[in-house]
Write a protein that holds these residues in place. Structure first.
Motif, PDB file in Angstrom:
ATOM      1  N   LEU A  17       1.537  -1.384   0.096  1.00 33.51           N
ATOM      2  CA  LEU A  17       0.053  -0.243   0.305  1.00 33.51           C
ATOM      3  C   LEU A  17       0.846   1.381   0.084  1.00 33.51           C
ATOM      4  O   LEU A  17       0.851   2.689  -0.849  1.00 33.51           O
ATOM      5  CB  LEU A  17      -0.991   0.483   1.304  1.00 33.51           C
ATOM      6  CG  LEU A  17      -2.086  -1.223   1.229  1.00 33.51           C
ATOM      7  CD1 LEU A  17      -2.971  -1.042   2.529  1.00 33.51           C
ATOM      8  CD2 LEU A  17      -3.103  -0.573  -0.272  1.00 33.51           C
ATOM      9  N   ALA A  18       1.909   1.066   0.508  1.00 35.26           N
ATOM     10  CA  ALA A  18       3.162   2.169   0.953  1.00 35.26           C
ATOM     11  C   ALA A  18       3.317   2.318  -0.244  1.00 35.26           C
ATOM     12  O   ALA A  18       3.523   3.380  -0.715  1.00 35.26           O
ATOM     13  CB  ALA A  18       3.822   1.976   2.147  1.00 35.26           C
ATOM     14  N   GLU A  19       4.061   1.881  -0.931  1.00 31.61           N
ATOM     15  CA  GLU A  19       4.664   1.842  -2.064  1.00 31.61           C
ATOM     16  C   GLU A  19       3.455   2.567  -3.877  1.00 31.61           C
ATOM     17  O   GLU A  19       3.914   3.715  -4.106  1.00 31.61           O
ATOM     18  CB  GLU A  19       4.651   0.179  -3.058  1.00 31.61           C
ATOM     19  CG  GLU A  19       6.319   0.169  -2.446  1.00 31.61           C
ATOM     20  CD  GLU A  19       6.283  -1.312  -2.960  1.00 31.61           C
ATOM     21  OE1 GLU A  19       6.537  -1.772  -3.716  1.00 31.61           O
ATOM     22  OE2 GLU A  19       7.692  -2.760  -1.767  1.00 31.61           O
ATOM     23  N   VAL A  20       2.198   2.138  -3.317  1.00 33.44           N
ATOM     24  CA  VAL A  20       0.969   2.363  -4.283  1.00 33.44           C
ATOM     25  C   VAL A  20       0.930   4.287  -4.266  1.00 33.44           C
ATOM     26  O   VAL A  20       1.035   4.758  -4.880  1.00 33.44           O
ATOM     27  CB  VAL A  20       0.254   1.596  -3.850  1.00 33.44           C
ATOM     28  CG1 VAL A  20      -1.390   2.706  -5.075  1.00 33.44           C
ATOM     29  CG2 VAL A  20      -0.214   0.091  -4.764  1.00 33.44           C
ATOM     30  N   ASP A  21       1.132   4.140  -2.639  1.00 33.03           N
ATOM     31  CA  ASP A  21       1.261   5.709  -2.613  1.00 33.03           C
ATOM     32  C   ASP A  21       1.447   6.633  -2.564  1.00 33.03           C
ATOM     33  O   ASP A  21       1.699   7.267  -3.163  1.00 33.03           O
ATOM     34  CB  ASP A  21       0.491   5.683  -0.511  1.00 33.03           C
ATOM     35  CG  ASP A  21       0.115   6.954  -0.447  1.00 33.03           C
ATOM     36  OD1 ASP A  21      -0.951   7.457  -0.519  1.00 33.03           O
ATOM     37  OD2 ASP A  21       0.559   7.671   0.348  1.00 33.03           O
ATOM     38  N   VAL A  22       3.102   6.094  -2.745  1.00 33.23           N
ATOM     39  CA  VAL A  22       4.071   6.757  -3.600  1.00 33.23           C
ATOM     40  C   VAL A  22       3.988   7.413  -4.676  1.00 33.23           C
ATOM     41  O   VAL A  22       4.313   8.709  -5.134  1.00 33.23           O
ATOM     42  CB  VAL A  22       5.355   6.215  -2.598  1.00 33.23           C
ATOM     43  CG1 VAL A  22       6.773   6.669  -3.472  1.00 33.23           C
ATOM     44  CG2 VAL A  22       5.369   6.401  -0.659  1.00 33.23           C
ATOM     45  N   GLU A  23       4.384   6.007  -5.364  1.00 32.50           N
ATOM     46  CA  GLU A  23       4.391   6.011  -6.503  1.00 32.50           C
ATOM     47  C   GLU A  23       3.369   6.831  -7.250  1.00 32.50           C
ATOM     48  O   GLU A  23       3.715   7.931  -8.156  1.00 32.50           O
ATOM     49  CB  GLU A  23       3.888   4.418  -7.117  1.00 32.50           C
ATOM     50  CG  GLU A  23       3.625   4.782  -8.675  1.00 32.50           C
ATOM     51  CD  GLU A  23       3.146   2.898  -9.678  1.00 32.50           C
ATOM     52  OE1 GLU A  23       2.388   2.958 -10.558  1.00 32.50           O
ATOM     53  OE2 GLU A  23       3.663   2.099  -8.367  1.00 32.50           O
ATOM     54  N   PHE A  24       1.553   7.591  -6.972  1.00 30.29           N
ATOM     55  CA  PHE A  24       0.765   8.161  -7.420  1.00 30.29           C
ATOM     56  C   PHE A  24       0.868   9.378  -7.327  1.00 30.29           C
ATOM     57  O   PHE A  24       0.898  10.162  -7.505  1.00 30.29           O
ATOM     58  CB  PHE A  24      -0.761   7.427  -6.078  1.00 30.29           C
ATOM     59  CG  PHE A  24      -0.855   6.027  -7.565  1.00 30.29           C
ATOM     60  CD1 PHE A  24      -2.278   6.651  -8.584  1.00 30.29           C
ATOM     61  CD2 PHE A  24      -0.844   5.225  -7.848  1.00 30.29           C
ATOM     62  CE1 PHE A  24      -2.729   5.490  -9.508  1.00 30.29           C
ATOM     63  CE2 PHE A  24      -1.415   4.225  -8.115  1.00 30.29           C
ATOM     64  CZ  PHE A  24      -1.400   4.220  -9.442  1.00 30.29           C
ATOM     65  N   HIS A  25       1.827   9.290  -5.694  1.00 31.51           N
ATOM     66  CA  HIS A  25       1.691  10.894  -5.481  1.00 31.51           C
ATOM     67  C   HIS A  25       2.347  11.476  -5.896  1.00 31.51           C
ATOM     68  O   HIS A  25       2.715  12.604  -5.991  1.00 31.51           O
ATOM     69  CB  HIS A  25       2.234  10.590  -3.749  1.00 31.51           C
ATOM     70  CG  HIS A  25       0.597  11.051  -3.121  1.00 31.51           C
ATOM     71  ND1 HIS A  25       0.227   9.453  -2.331  1.00 31.51           N
ATOM     72  CD2 HIS A  25      -0.147  12.454  -2.540  1.00 31.51           C
ATOM     73  CE1 HIS A  25      -0.822   9.657  -1.806  1.00 31.51           C
ATOM     74  NE2 HIS A  25      -1.745  11.255  -1.838  1.00 31.51           N
TER      75      HIS A  25
END
Length: 61
Positions: A17-25
């Motif tokens: 979830l953290a990886e997806v969050d960083v990628e999108f931000h």
């Protein structure tokens, strides 16, 4: 000798979830209130896919 490390499924999910969050931000910018509706939809879809990947399948209530 390699070290074997136990990892909880919850930790793997949080990491994903953290990886997806960083990628999108990084891609759409840090201010979610400025994201376009299609960007929010893509983000929420990516988050839902992570949750689905780690949710138990067919568990009786």
């Amino acid at each position: 000798m390699s070290a074997l490390r136990m990892v909880r499924a919850e930790d793997l999910e949080e990491s994903a979830l953290a990886e997806v969050d960083v990628e999108f931000h990084e891609y759409f910018g840090p201010d979610e209130s400025r994201w376009l509706p299609w960007q929010v939809e893509q983000y929420l879809d990516a988050i839902a896919k992570i949750h689905a990947r780690f949710s138990p399948q067919g568990v009786a209530a």
